[in-house]
Write an enzyme that holds these catalytic residues in place. Structure first.
Site, PDB file in Angstrom:
ATOM      1  N   SER A 102       0.911  -1.325  -0.079  1.00 57.89           N
ATOM      2  CA  SER A 102      -0.061  -0.046   0.004  1.00 57.89           C
ATOM      3  C   SER A 102       0.985   1.350  -0.067  1.00 57.89           C
ATOM      4  CB  SER A 102      -1.013   0.034   1.252  1.00 57.89           C
ATOM      5  OG  SER A 102      -1.423   1.283   1.386  1.00 57.89           O
TER       6      SER A 102
ATOM      7  N   ILE B  77       0.202   3.287   2.875  1.00 62.98           N
ATOM      8  CA  ILE B  77       1.150   3.267   4.236  1.00 62.98           C
ATOM      9  C   ILE B  77       2.488   3.451   4.050  1.00 62.98           C
ATOM     10  CG2 ILE B  77       1.463   1.317   6.163  1.00 62.98           C
ATOM     11  CD1 ILE B  77      -1.282   0.014   5.249  1.00 62.98           C
TER      12      ILE B  77
ATOM     13  N   ALA C 192      22.569   0.288   5.879  1.00 62.77           N
ATOM     14  CA  ALA C 192      23.542  -0.367   6.139  1.00 62.77           C
ATOM     15  C   ALA C 192      23.565  -2.006   5.990  1.00 62.77           C
ATOM     16  CB  ALA C 192      24.335  -0.039   7.311  1.00 62.77           C
TER      17      ALA C 192
ATOM     18  N   LYS D 155      31.159  -0.461   2.352  1.00 70.14           N
ATOM     19  CA  LYS D 155      31.129  -0.355   3.693  1.00 70.14           C
ATOM     20  C   LYS D 155      32.386  -1.432   4.480  1.00 70.14           C
ATOM     21  CE  LYS D 155      28.440  -1.323   8.016  1.00 70.14           C
ATOM     22  NZ  LYS D 155      27.481  -1.785   8.496  1.00 70.14           N
TER      23      LYS D 155
HETATM   24  P1  FAD Z   1       8.528  -1.737   6.255  1.00 71.37           P
HETATM   25  O1  FAD Z   1       9.498  -1.198   5.213  1.00 71.37           O
HETATM   26  O2  FAD Z   1       7.682  -1.007   7.159  1.00 71.37           O
HETATM   27  O3  FAD Z   1       7.426  -2.317   5.045  1.00 71.37           O
HETATM   28  C1  FAD Z   1       6.029  -2.758   5.390  1.00 71.37           C
HETATM   29  C2  FAD Z   1       5.316  -3.014   4.050  1.00 71.37           C
HETATM   30  O4  FAD Z   1       3.961  -3.416   4.508  1.00 71.37           O
HETATM   31  C3  FAD Z   1       5.166  -1.724   3.307  1.00 71.37           C
HETATM   32  O5  FAD Z   1       4.956  -1.906   1.906  1.00 71.37           O
HETATM   33  C4  FAD Z   1       3.548  -1.389   3.653  1.00 71.37           C
HETATM   34  O6  FAD Z   1       2.911  -0.611   2.670  1.00 71.37           O
HETATM   35  C5  FAD Z   1       2.930  -2.562   3.787  1.00 71.37           C
HETATM   36  N1  FAD Z   1       1.793  -2.882   4.584  1.00 71.37           N
HETATM   37  C6  FAD Z   1       1.619  -2.667   5.829  1.00 71.37           C
HETATM   38  N2  FAD Z   1       0.291  -2.815   6.146  1.00 71.37           N
HETATM   39  C7  FAD Z   1      -0.265  -2.978   5.238  1.00 71.37           C
HETATM   40  C8  FAD Z   1      -1.732  -3.484   4.904  1.00 71.37           C
HETATM   41  N3  FAD Z   1      -2.652  -3.162   5.643  1.00 71.37           N
HETATM   42  N4  FAD Z   1      -2.229  -3.504   3.445  1.00 71.37           N
HETATM   43  C9  FAD Z   1      -1.023  -3.532   2.564  1.00 71.37           C
HETATM   44  N5  FAD Z   1       0.054  -3.240   2.640  1.00 71.37           N
HETATM   45  C10 FAD Z   1       0.433  -3.092   3.903  1.00 71.37           C
HETATM   46  N6  FAD Z   1      18.368  -2.795   9.140  1.00 71.37           N
HETATM   47  C11 FAD Z   1      19.546  -3.008   8.327  1.00 71.37           C
HETATM   48  O7  FAD Z   1      19.854  -4.299   7.864  1.00 71.37           O
HETATM   49  N7  FAD Z   1      20.462  -1.807   8.292  1.00 71.37           N
HETATM   50  C12 FAD Z   1      20.318  -0.847   9.072  1.00 71.37           C
HETATM   51  O8  FAD Z   1      21.282   0.166   8.799  1.00 71.37           O
HETATM   52  C13 FAD Z   1      18.966  -0.684   9.625  1.00 71.37           C
HETATM   53  N8  FAD Z   1      18.730   0.734  10.092  1.00 71.37           N
HETATM   54  C14 FAD Z   1      17.533   0.854  10.715  1.00 71.37           C
HETATM   55  C15 FAD Z   1      17.207   1.879  11.327  1.00 71.37           C
HETATM   56  C16 FAD Z   1      16.144   2.172  11.950  1.00 71.37           C
HETATM   57  C17 FAD Z   1      15.698   3.430  12.796  1.00 71.37           C
HETATM   58  C18 FAD Z   1      15.157   0.934  12.091  1.00 71.37           C
HETATM   59  C19 FAD Z   1      13.552   1.295  12.581  1.00 71.37           C
HETATM   60  C20 FAD Z   1      15.283  -0.082  11.318  1.00 71.37           C
HETATM   61  C21 FAD Z   1      16.543  -0.323  10.672  1.00 71.37           C
HETATM   62  N9  FAD Z   1      16.736  -1.548   9.870  1.00 71.37           N
HETATM   63  C22 FAD Z   1      18.016  -1.470   9.346  1.00 71.37           C
HETATM   64  C23 FAD Z   1      15.847  -2.411   9.846  1.00 71.37           C
HETATM   65  C24 FAD Z   1      15.338  -2.334   8.336  1.00 71.37           C
HETATM   66  O9  FAD Z   1      14.978  -0.797   8.138  1.00 71.37           O
HETATM   67  C25 FAD Z   1      14.257  -3.301   7.999  1.00 71.37           C
HETATM   68  O10 FAD Z   1      14.471  -4.777   8.351  1.00 71.37           O
HETATM   69  C26 FAD Z   1      13.714  -3.354   6.566  1.00 71.37           C
HETATM   70  O11 FAD Z   1      13.612  -2.179   6.096  1.00 71.37           O
HETATM   71  C27 FAD Z   1      12.487  -4.206   6.408  1.00 71.37           C
HETATM   72  O12 FAD Z   1      11.337  -3.522   6.658  1.00 71.37           O
HETATM   73  P2  FAD Z   1      10.176  -4.302   6.520  1.00 71.37           P
HETATM   74  O13 FAD Z   1      10.122  -4.690   4.802  1.00 71.37           O
HETATM   75  O14 FAD Z   1       9.904  -5.282   7.194  1.00 71.37           O
HETATM   76  O15 FAD Z   1       8.876  -3.343   6.774  1.00 71.37           O
END
Ligand code: FAD
Length: 496
Positions: free
Chosen positions: A38, A41, A49, A77
């Site tokens: 979405s 969202i 990194a 890095k």
């Molecule tokens: P998100 O990026 O949050 O994606 C969630 C997805 O779900 C989105 O596409 C959203 O649209 C979708 N979604 C949610 N609800 C719905 C719904 N109801 N219907 C349809 N779609 C939905 N990791 C590293 O390896 N190195 C780093 O340097 C690092 N730095 C970080 C710094 C911070 C402050 C934080 C918080 C995290 C960091 N991380 C790091 C972790 C890293 O950001 C995440 O592991 C990575 O971005 C994966 O996120 P994700 O895909 O799980 O979630």
């Protein structure tokens, strides 16, 4: 087609698109993959990194390194520089490669410890190719000893790259918000998800990549959570991007502040900055001020606060749902391990893929492997807080004096007594990483391995001098990092 073949990925951040890319590359037309995301969202938008294992993931995808780097505006890095972690003003480097030379019985740090005991004051980093290259701002592949490295990249561009890759392999992207999850009344397995538009998407295996909300794994399946905030007390981050002003550092910097730490991640086109902190010790507005007071270069977006909880989902695979990324747990980003955990979750899922339906033994194996791996990483991150000598704020006092897991206590006391490091096959961080952080944060082992006494004093001195000279020689063969990027993988608009 195999019987259990409809995979539905909910979420299109780094986790969702990494899963889509690897599953479609491995299984091709044997499975169908739909990814729902979405735009309203959005994604968490941080996570830039990595650690060196990501190169294995790219090997699996057969991604060309230069093309990848151009697409994500990437930089190289060599490790992480830690500033102010032991005492204010101190700095040390956690490099990705092993220092010096080691024997099968004892790692290099035992030789260094013996020499130090005899008054040799050479810095540990001078024996590491990665540390010395990083300190010089150099990066390159000249000479026989290549550096071990990872990448910094733009998280949004990485997801975009993997989206194109996956769609080319037949992954179908569905834009929309999931508002309802339907489960089987007896098994509790997820049967389908319903979007705001009314569209229903059915599947056999659901991958929850919805970020911290854990829409399927928690909100629907109520899997449960193990909280680690008593060890890892940060619960917030504030992030801001700035224009590049200085030379391109080939490393991430982590600077400890009074109630957390600040990251600096240089990309080709901008610098990623953020402060990770505990809101119990530092309110959001003070954190934002602290960050803005400590950055170079003009900001190019508004500071954004992100809230999180440290801990892990009790099961990362529950019924027919596998959680990857932030929905599966979070350890805070100090050692850049989240993307690595996504990668390993995907590889494990591919190895245990439920071709003929859910097999509880395979599910248990998956959960056990993930638990073991994440607990080792948790201990390694706690180590940085526990070993501080800082006593200048309540936050650092509490970190220094907290009760840590027994597994970590054992590791530290073994090292303090003898310089030995207990290594487990599931421990992501090799003994050289544990040694770099423990020595960097002021642990002084009382002993060293006796095998290093086989050399007499002169031999030891010459041995260490040779290593130091060869490290210097290798480092001086390399160009500056910026020049290497410009020559090999610069994104055209940043080439100048
Ligand atoms: P998100 O990026 O949050 O994606 C969630 C997805 O779900 C989105 O596409 C959203 O649209 C979708 N979604 C949610 N609800 C719905 C719904 N109801 N219907 C349809 N779609 C939905 N990791 C590293 O390896 N190195 C780093 O340097 C690092 N730095 C970080 C710094 C911070 C402050 C934080 C918080 C995290 C960091 N991380 C790091 C972790 C890293 O950001 C995440 O592991 C990575 O971005 C994966 O996120 P994700 O895909 O799980 O979630």
């Amino acid at each position: 087609m195999i019987p259990f073949n409809r995979v539905v990925i909910v979420g299109g951040g780094t986790a969702g698109w990494m899963a889509a890319a690897a599953l479609s590359k491995t299984f091709r037309e044997k499975i169908s993959i739909e990814l729902i995301e979405s735009e309203v969202i959005g994604t968490v938008g941080v996570g830039e990194a990595t650690i060196p294992n990501i190169k294995n993931f790219h090997l699996l995808l057969e991604l060309d390194e230069a093309e990848f780097m151009r697409a994500v505006h990437g930089t190289f890095k060599l490790g992480i520089e830690f500033v102010n972690w032991d005492n204010l003003g101190d700095r040390y480097f956690h490099p990705f490669g092993p220092p010096g030379v080691e024997s099968w019985a004892a790692q290099f740090h035992h030789y260094w410890l013996r020499a130090k005991g005899q008054g040799d004051v050479a810095d540990y980093g001078e024996f590491s190719v990665e540390t010395s290259m990083a300190r010089d701002g150099r990066f390159g592949m000249n000479g026989e000893r290549k550096p071990n490295y990872a990448y910094h990249f733009d998280a949004g561009l990485y997801a975009k790259l993997l989206r194109g890759f996956s769609e080319n392999l037949g992954v179908r992207r569905i834009e929309g918000k999931v508002v309802e999850v339907q489960t089987h009344p007896e098994s509790g397995h997820i049967e389908s998800v319903k979007l705001e538009s009314g569209q229903v998407v059915a599947g056999d295996l659901f991958i929850d990549c919805t970020g911290f909300r854990g829409l399927l794994i928690e909100q629907e399946l109520q899997t449960g959570w193990e909280d680690w905030s008593h060890w890892l007390r940060n619960d917030s981050a504030v992030a801001v991007q700035t224009e590049s002003v200085s030379s391109l550092s080939p490393y991430t910097r982590s600077t400890a502040r009074s109630a957390g730490w600040q990251w600096t991640i240089p990309l080709q086109h901008r610098v990623g900055n953020g402060l990770v902190y505990s809101s119990g010790y530092m309110p959001d507005d003070e954190a934002t001020r602290t960050l803005l007071d400590n950055i170079d270069g003009k900001t190019i977006n508004d500071p954004r606060v992100i809230k999180f909880r440290t801990g892990r989902r009790l099961k990362q695979w529950n019924r027919n749902c596998v959680a990857l990324g932030l929905s599966s747990g979070f350890l805070e980003p100090l050692e850049s391990t989240s993307i690595h955990l996504i990668q390993n979750g995907i590889i494990r899922l591919i190895k245990l893929f439920p071709f003929s339906g859910i097999d509880e033994a395979a599910v248990d194996q998956y959960n056990e492997d993930v638990r073991t791996e994440i607990e080792f990483i948790r201990d390694f991150i706690i180590l940085h807080y526990h070993l501080t000598h800082r006593a200048d704020s309540p936050y650092w006092n509490d970190c220094r004096t907290m009760q840590v897991p027994d597994t970590l206590l054992h590791k530290v006391s073994l090292f303090e007594g003898s310089g030995l490091i207990a290594q487990h096959p599931y421990d992501l961080f090799a003994d050289q990483s544990w040694a770099a952080v423990m020595l960097g944060q002021g642990v002084e082992p009382k002993g060293h391995h006796p095998v290093v006494e086989m050399a007499d004093d002169d031999e030891l001195r010459q041995f260490l001098a040779r290593i130091r000279a060869s490290v210097r020689q290798i480092v001086e063969l390399q160009p500056m990092h910026r020049d290497y990027v410009a020559a090999h993988c610069s994104t055209p608009e940043h080439a100048a």
